[in-house]
Design an enzyme around this catalytic site. Structure first.
Site, short mmCIF file in Angstrom:
data_model
loop_
_atom_site.label_atom_id
_atom_site.label_comp_id
_atom_site.label_asym_id
_atom_site.label_seq_id
_atom_site.Cartn_x
_atom_site.Cartn_y
_atom_site.Cartn_z
N ASP A 5 -7.92 -5.61 0.08
CA ASP A 5 -8.41 -6.45 -1.02
C ASP A 5 -7.97 -7.89 -0.92
OD1 ASP A 5 -9.82 -4.49 -2.33
OD2 ASP A 5 -8.03 -3.68 -3.26
N HIS A 47 0.85 -1.18 0.00
CA HIS A 47 0.00 0.00 0.00
C HIS A 47 0.89 1.23 0.00
CE1 HIS A 47 -3.18 2.81 1.05
NE2 HIS A 47 -3.99 1.88 0.59
N1 CMC Z 1 4.08 -7.49 -4.87
C1 CMC Z 1 5.43 -7.51 -5.00
N2 CMC Z 1 6.21 -6.44 -4.86
C2 CMC Z 1 5.62 -5.28 -4.54
C3 CMC Z 1 4.22 -5.19 -4.37
C4 CMC Z 1 3.45 -6.35 -4.54
N3 CMC Z 1 2.12 -6.31 -4.40
N4 CMC Z 1 3.89 -3.91 -4.06
C5 CMC Z 1 5.05 -3.23 -4.03
N5 CMC Z 1 6.07 -4.04 -4.33
C6 CMC Z 1 7.51 -3.69 -4.35
C7 CMC Z 1 7.85 -2.86 -5.58
O1 CMC Z 1 8.25 -3.68 -6.66
C8 CMC Z 1 8.96 -2.01 -5.04
O2 CMC Z 1 10.14 -2.79 -5.00
P1 CMC Z 1 11.59 -2.09 -5.22
O3 CMC Z 1 11.80 -1.18 -4.04
O4 CMC Z 1 12.55 -3.23 -5.27
O5 CMC Z 1 11.50 -1.34 -6.53
C9 CMC Z 1 8.56 -1.73 -3.59
O6 CMC Z 1 7.73 -2.84 -3.23
C10 CMC Z 1 7.78 -0.43 -3.41
O7 CMC Z 1 6.63 -0.49 -4.25
P2 CMC Z 1 6.05 0.74 -5.05
O8 CMC Z 1 5.41 0.22 -6.32
O9 CMC Z 1 7.05 1.82 -5.17
O10 CMC Z 1 4.93 1.22 -4.03
P3 CMC Z 1 3.72 2.18 -4.34
O11 CMC Z 1 3.42 2.87 -3.08
O12 CMC Z 1 4.00 3.04 -5.53
O13 CMC Z 1 2.53 1.18 -4.78
C11 CMC Z 1 0.68 -0.27 -4.64
C12 CMC Z 1 1.52 0.77 -3.90
C13 CMC Z 1 -0.59 -0.55 -3.84
C14 CMC Z 1 0.24 0.29 -6.01
C15 CMC Z 1 1.51 -1.56 -4.82
O14 CMC Z 1 1.91 -2.07 -3.57
C16 CMC Z 1 0.75 -2.64 -5.61
O15 CMC Z 1 0.70 -2.58 -6.85
N6 CMC Z 1 0.12 -3.64 -4.89
C17 CMC Z 1 -0.65 -4.66 -5.55
C18 CMC Z 1 -2.00 -4.10 -5.97
C19 CMC Z 1 -2.94 -3.93 -4.79
O16 CMC Z 1 -3.12 -4.83 -3.98
N7 CMC Z 1 -3.60 -2.74 -4.74
C20 CMC Z 1 -4.63 -2.47 -3.74
C21 CMC Z 1 -4.26 -1.37 -2.80
S1 CMC Z 1 -5.39 -1.29 -1.38
C22 CMC Z 1 -6.92 -0.91 -2.06
C23 CMC Z 1 -7.00 0.53 -2.41
O17 CMC Z 1 -7.02 1.36 -1.47
O18 CMC Z 1 -7.06 0.84 -3.59
#
Ligand code: CMC
Length: 425
Positions: free
Chosen positions: A364, A307
């Site tokens: 989720d 998140h």
């Molecule tokens: N699985 C594997 N690796 C992950 C995941 C994941 N679900 N989420 C983040 N990472 C890794 C990412 O690859 C990155 O690694 P590195 O530092 O090596 O580059 C690190 O964790 C930081 O991630 P980020 O993408 O920079 O984080 P963000 O804050 O931009 O993204 C997120 C947050 C929710 C978009 C992301 O965690 C994600 O895509 N999760 C899966 C989709 C999901 O479950 N979304 C629902 C969110 S809750 C419901 C809502 O409120 O919408």
């Protein structure tokens, strides 16, 4: 209004010092007012709004490090267990939980608006039967703007309030119909003798052939709780979209359709659908280890994990997991996908990759399993999220329109061609 702290941040820029005022909210980090950077000929740069407070708000507070989510000050676990969804709606809209009298009045107001204009039902026929219900929702909720436009004055507080009620009341009807249309069943009209969650389940699953269809109270309670857990979440992508669209003075029904569009993506509300698809693909517990290797080499994401704001745990996921256990227990369901989800969670919570990146199950991760147990088809999961979040979106729209606001207009770091002349023509 936020309180000036008297503290200032000092920015050294081109040999000059710019003093930037610092404000405090009631909770959360202080914010630095960067407006004066513009007068000094600079923009601030924050792609993805990682450190930008785009507005002031009194509705919802999140402390991502501590796993805290408060609506108007009340913790989400208390609201999920001690209030129902419509009480939470009242709270988000009005700032206080309703008294018994106010509750009766509010519930009646919502009931009074559950029908949609009959012409709206004609819109559905324009869609293919295999259309994704979120695509239908973007269309039909946006279409409400055509029914409430000429006589809608967004400067009038009463008009704004009735818009909020209409949206909360009509979105379940449209959501249920977006399902009925794709399965080729006749639309079921709302029943105002039922509670909000019961009525939604009734419109989803009743058919004219089954006149005595009864909603299972366990499922209605679980549905109501799922709605409450999704009601609002501060300035996330879809809420920010609604605020941005609303900041132009656009029709509020069109603004909510914009929010539905932003919610659809798998990084946001689309994740609940993606979790179930992922569990289907993994298939059995034996395949979990291999799948996790793919996650760690970044071939795939572990959907329902991570998140932007929560870096400890998502408090909604905790209540959702408890609800999941309750519902499956009460229904006597032994879902192998739950066992699979628990194995994924177990590995993820003990694996260095996830620990280092503070990746925890989000709301989720478990909602899909409960929705499946309720009988909701996977493609409807994000529609349920949109239904429940409508109150959050419209509360933020109301808050923005009840005080001074400016059109949202971000700037950019331009890295394209410098000015040049067209040659040879
Ligand atoms: N699985 C594997 N690796 C992950 C995941 C994941 N679900 N989420 C983040 N990472 C890794 C990412 O690859 C990155 O690694 P590195 O530092 O090596 O580059 C690190 O964790 C930081 O991630 P980020 O993408 O920079 O984080 P963000 O804050 O931009 O993204 C997120 C947050 C929710 C978009 C992301 O965690 C994600 O895509 N999760 C899966 C989709 C999901 O479950 N979304 C629902 C969110 S809750 C419901 C809502 O409120 O919408």
């Amino acid at each position: 209004m936020s309180a000036a702290t008297g503290k200032k941040a000092v920015l050294q820029l081109d040999g000059k010092e710019i003093e930037l005022p610092i404000y405090s909210g009631t909770l959360g980090p202080d914010v630095i007012d960067v407006k004066d950077v513009l007068a000094a000929g600079h923009f601030t740069f924050d792609p993805g709004f990682m450190a930008t407070a785009a507005c002031e708000s009194k509705i919802t507070f999140i402390d991502g490090n501590k796993g805290v989510l408060l609506h108007r000050g009340y913790p989400i676990d208390q609201l999920a267990t001690k209030a129902d969804y419509l009480e939470t709606c009242y709270l988000l809209l009005n700032g206080e939980l309703p008294t018994a009298e106010q509750k009766v009045e509010f519930d009646a107001k919502v009931r009074n608006h559950t029908m949609v204009h009959d012409q709206v039902s004609r819109f559905f026929n324009g869609f293919r039967r295999d259309a994704h219900p979120m695509a239908i929702m973007v269309g039909v909720v946006g279409a409400l703007s055509a029914f409430y436009h000429n006589n809608l004055d967004i400067e009038d507080v009463n008009h704004r309030e009735i818009t909020a009620i209409r949206l909360i009341a009509k979105v379940p009807t449209l959501a249920a119909w977006s399902y009925k249309y794709t399965v080729g069943q006749p639309f079921v009209y709302p029943r105002n003798d039922l509670s909000y969650a019961e009525n939604f389940l009734y419109m989803m699953f009743a058919t004219p052939a089954d006149r005595d269809y009864k909603v299972n109270p366990i499922l209605a309670k679980a549905m109501d709780r799922i709605f409450t857990l999704h009601a609002d979440h501060e300035q996330n992508a879809s809420t920010s979209t609604v605020r941005l669209a609303g900041s132009t003075g656009a029709n509020p029904y069109a603004c909510i359709a914009a929010g539905i569009s932003a919610l659809w993506g798998p990084a946001h509300g689309g994740a609940n659908e993606a979790v179930l698809k992922m569990l289907d693909e993994i298939g059995t517990v034996e395949n979990v280890a291999g799948f996790m290797e793919k996650v760690k080499t970044k071939e795939v994401k572990l959907m329902g994990f991570g998140h932007r704001v929560y870096k400890n745990f998502d408090p909604r996921a905790k209540v959702m997991k408890e609800t999941c256990d309750e519902v499956l227990g009460a229904l006597g369901i032994n879902d192998p996908q739950l066992a699979l989800a628990m194995e994924l969670e177990r590995i993820a919570l003990s694996d260095e990759y996830f620990i280092k990146r503070n990746l925890y199950p989000n709301v989720d991760f478990y909602s899909g399993i409960i929705l499946k147990a309720i009988g909701i088809p996977t493609e409807m999961f994000t529609v349920i999220f949109a239904l429940a979040r409508t109150v959050g979106w419209i509360s933020h729209w109301l808050e923005m329109h009840s005080g001074p606001y400016k059109i949202g207009r971000p700037r950019q770091l331009y890295t394209g061609e410098v000015q040049r002349d067209i040659q040879g023509r």
